[in-house]
Design a protein around this motif. Sequence first.
Motif, short mmCIF file in Angstrom:
data_model
loop_
_atom_site.label_atom_id
_atom_site.label_comp_id
_atom_site.label_asym_id
_atom_site.label_seq_id
_atom_site.Cartn_x
_atom_site.Cartn_y
_atom_site.Cartn_z
N GLU A 48 0.83 -1.21 0.00
CA GLU A 48 0.00 0.00 0.00
C GLU A 48 0.86 1.26 0.00
OE1 GLU A 48 -4.11 -0.92 2.25
OE2 GLU A 48 -2.33 -1.44 3.39
N ASP A 49 2.09 1.16 0.53
CA ASP A 49 2.96 2.34 0.48
C ASP A 49 3.28 2.72 -0.97
OD1 ASP A 49 4.32 -0.08 0.25
OD2 ASP A 49 6.16 0.66 1.18
N GLU A 50 3.46 1.72 -1.81
CA GLU A 50 3.73 2.02 -3.22
C GLU A 50 2.50 2.57 -3.93
OE1 GLU A 50 5.85 -0.81 -5.61
OE2 GLU A 50 6.84 -1.67 -3.86
N VAL A 51 1.33 2.05 -3.58
CA VAL A 51 0.09 2.59 -4.16
C VAL A 51 -0.05 4.05 -3.74
CG1 VAL A 51 -2.43 2.41 -4.23
CG2 VAL A 51 -1.05 0.32 -4.13
N GLY A 52 0.21 4.31 -2.45
CA GLY A 52 0.09 5.67 -1.93
C GLY A 52 1.05 6.63 -2.61
N ASP A 53 2.29 6.20 -2.81
CA ASP A 53 3.27 7.05 -3.49
C ASP A 53 2.83 7.33 -4.93
OD1 ASP A 53 4.76 7.06 -1.20
OD2 ASP A 53 6.31 5.67 -1.93
N ALA A 54 2.36 6.29 -5.60
CA ALA A 54 1.92 6.46 -6.99
C ALA A 54 0.75 7.44 -7.07
CB ALA A 54 1.52 5.10 -7.58
N LEU A 55 -0.20 7.26 -6.16
CA LEU A 55 -1.37 8.13 -6.15
C LEU A 55 -0.97 9.59 -5.93
CD1 LEU A 55 -4.47 8.32 -6.17
CD2 LEU A 55 -4.45 7.79 -3.72
N GLN A 56 -0.12 9.82 -4.93
CA GLN A 56 0.33 11.19 -4.64
C GLN A 56 1.06 11.79 -5.84
OE1 GLN A 56 -0.33 13.44 -2.48
NE2 GLN A 56 -1.71 11.91 -1.58
N ASP A 57 1.97 11.02 -6.43
CA ASP A 57 2.75 11.53 -7.57
C ASP A 57 1.83 11.84 -8.75
OD1 ASP A 57 4.93 11.30 -6.00
OD2 ASP A 57 5.87 9.64 -7.10
N PHE A 58 0.87 10.94 -8.98
CA PHE A 58 -0.06 11.15 -10.08
C PHE A 58 -0.91 12.41 -9.84
CE2 PHE A 58 -4.29 10.73 -11.94
CZ PHE A 58 -3.97 10.60 -13.29
N LEU A 59 -1.44 12.54 -8.62
CA LEU A 59 -2.30 13.69 -8.33
C LEU A 59 -1.52 15.00 -8.40
CD1 LEU A 59 -4.51 12.32 -5.37
CD2 LEU A 59 -5.18 12.64 -7.76
N SER A 60 -0.27 15.00 -7.96
CA SER A 60 0.45 16.28 -8.00
C SER A 60 0.85 16.64 -9.43
CB SER A 60 1.64 16.30 -7.03
OG SER A 60 2.45 15.21 -7.26
N LYS A 61 1.00 15.64 -10.29
CA LYS A 61 1.29 15.94 -11.71
C LYS A 61 0.03 16.26 -12.51
CE LYS A 61 5.45 13.33 -12.76
NZ LYS A 61 5.59 11.91 -12.78
N ASN A 62 -1.12 15.89 -11.98
CA ASN A 62 -2.39 16.07 -12.71
C ASN A 62 -3.40 16.79 -11.83
OD1 ASN A 62 -2.08 14.14 -15.29
ND2 ASN A 62 -1.16 13.14 -13.51
N PRO A 63 -3.19 18.12 -11.68
CA PRO A 63 -4.02 18.87 -10.72
C PRO A 63 -5.51 18.85 -11.05
CG PRO A 63 -2.49 20.32 -11.90
CD PRO A 63 -2.16 18.93 -12.32
N SER A 64 -5.87 18.47 -12.29
CA SER A 64 -7.30 18.42 -12.60
C SER A 64 -7.97 17.19 -11.98
CB SER A 64 -7.52 18.42 -14.11
OG SER A 64 -6.97 17.24 -14.66
N VAL A 65 -7.17 16.21 -11.60
CA VAL A 65 -7.74 15.03 -10.94
C VAL A 65 -7.56 15.18 -9.43
CG1 VAL A 65 -7.72 12.50 -10.80
CG2 VAL A 65 -7.02 13.63 -12.93
N LYS A 66 -8.66 14.96 -8.70
CA LYS A 66 -8.63 15.12 -7.24
C LYS A 66 -8.72 13.76 -6.55
CE LYS A 66 -9.18 19.72 -7.41
NZ LYS A 66 -8.05 20.00 -8.33
N ARG A 67 -8.34 13.75 -5.30
CA ARG A 67 -8.49 12.53 -4.49
C ARG A 67 -9.90 11.95 -4.63
NH1 ARG A 67 -10.16 8.66 -2.68
NH2 ARG A 67 -10.21 7.87 -0.56
N GLU A 68 -10.92 12.84 -4.58
CA GLU A 68 -12.32 12.39 -4.63
C GLU A 68 -12.68 11.73 -5.95
OE1 GLU A 68 -10.80 15.31 -3.26
OE2 GLU A 68 -12.31 16.57 -4.24
N ASP A 69 -11.85 11.92 -6.97
CA ASP A 69 -12.14 11.29 -8.27
C ASP A 69 -11.68 9.84 -8.32
OD1 ASP A 69 -13.11 13.76 -9.15
OD2 ASP A 69 -11.10 14.41 -9.74
N ILE A 70 -10.92 9.44 -7.32
CA ILE A 70 -10.38 8.07 -7.31
C ILE A 70 -11.12 7.26 -6.24
CG2 ILE A 70 -8.26 6.67 -7.15
CD1 ILE A 70 -7.72 8.89 -9.07
#
Length: 327
Positions: free
Chosen positions: A54-76
């Motif tokens: 889950e740490d890797e999933v979390g890192d991937a999610l954070q990196d993806f969200l910070s590179k794609n500001p149009s996608v929010k946590r709530e969209d996942i």
Amino acid sequence: AQKTYTLNNGVRIPAVGFGTFANEGVKGETYKAVIKALEVGYRHLDCAWYYQNEDEVGDALQDFLSKNPSVKREDIFLCTKVWNHLHEPEEVKWSLQNSLAKLRVDYIDLFLVHWPMAAEKDPNSPADNPMPKIGADGKYVIKKALTENPEPTWRAMESLVDAGLARSIGVSNWTIQGLKQLLQFARIKPTVNQVEIHPFLPNTELVDFCFKNQIIPSAYSPLGSQNQVPATGETLRENKALNAVAERSGHSLAQLLLAWGLRRGYVVLPKSSTPSRIESNLQIPDLRDEDFKAIEDVARGRHIRFVNMKDTFGYDVWAEEGNTFLS
Ligand code: A2P
């Protein structure tokens, strides 16, 4: 827009989720796969405490969200699960909090009880990563009372919804009998039952029971990749009838198997660490009637399970369902 279903609590769940148990423990594989999945458009990630990634999933999610500001946590839509040795009420809460910390989020969309079997914790394992206790016979040490009556575990699940830590709760690998018991005492109903489903294990009775009770089934191993007929050794992937349908439809077998699941009305959770497959598994065609019927014909009467943890658990969750049906 991607297909979604509405859970019995009004929350929407994307019909296709990306399975994160694909990397056989190779460090970094999950990170790469999840980044690719998010980039090509998956908006539902299926995780578990047990997968230890889950740490890797979390890192991937954070990196993806910070590179794609149009996608929010709530969209996942994020799902995770509590493992067998953490079924005591205070441990259920610990498990979710531990998963949330690793996933780097402050709530989960769906929290599942991974198996209907409670086991002892190994008192000698680290407090920050406790492990199940392994008995002298090499198997988990069952907690009989909590297995036979999961009400305390479920009450803890419900309190996580009350606390706003989980938007929805559900179960995984539960039988009809177990669901009936759960539905009798549940204040907050399970929204999902995640089980193995593919044409060699169509699980029609369980699927129908779930729908009748406003529980959405969610199919793990929807490609049945490791599954084979014991008598002949034929894998699902090698099945001639299924491959014939794929050939005439112009789609891959994987796409057809996923389309079959969507047409039957449940969530499918393909997993892959191959970038091209991660992408093509999200491009799911609508099945023609004749193709749907042909897959149904292969599935009818089959009940061949790939995932049965009985040798690990020392307890057969599926005992009530009887033997493997070959056909
Ligand atoms: P890979 O990671 O090499 O792509 P299941 O969840 O049904 O057991 O299937 C998971 C397995 O299926 C993975 O090992 C994955 O291998 C393989 N797989 C995933 N997508 C496809 C596909 N489109 N075609 C063939 N194999 C696939």
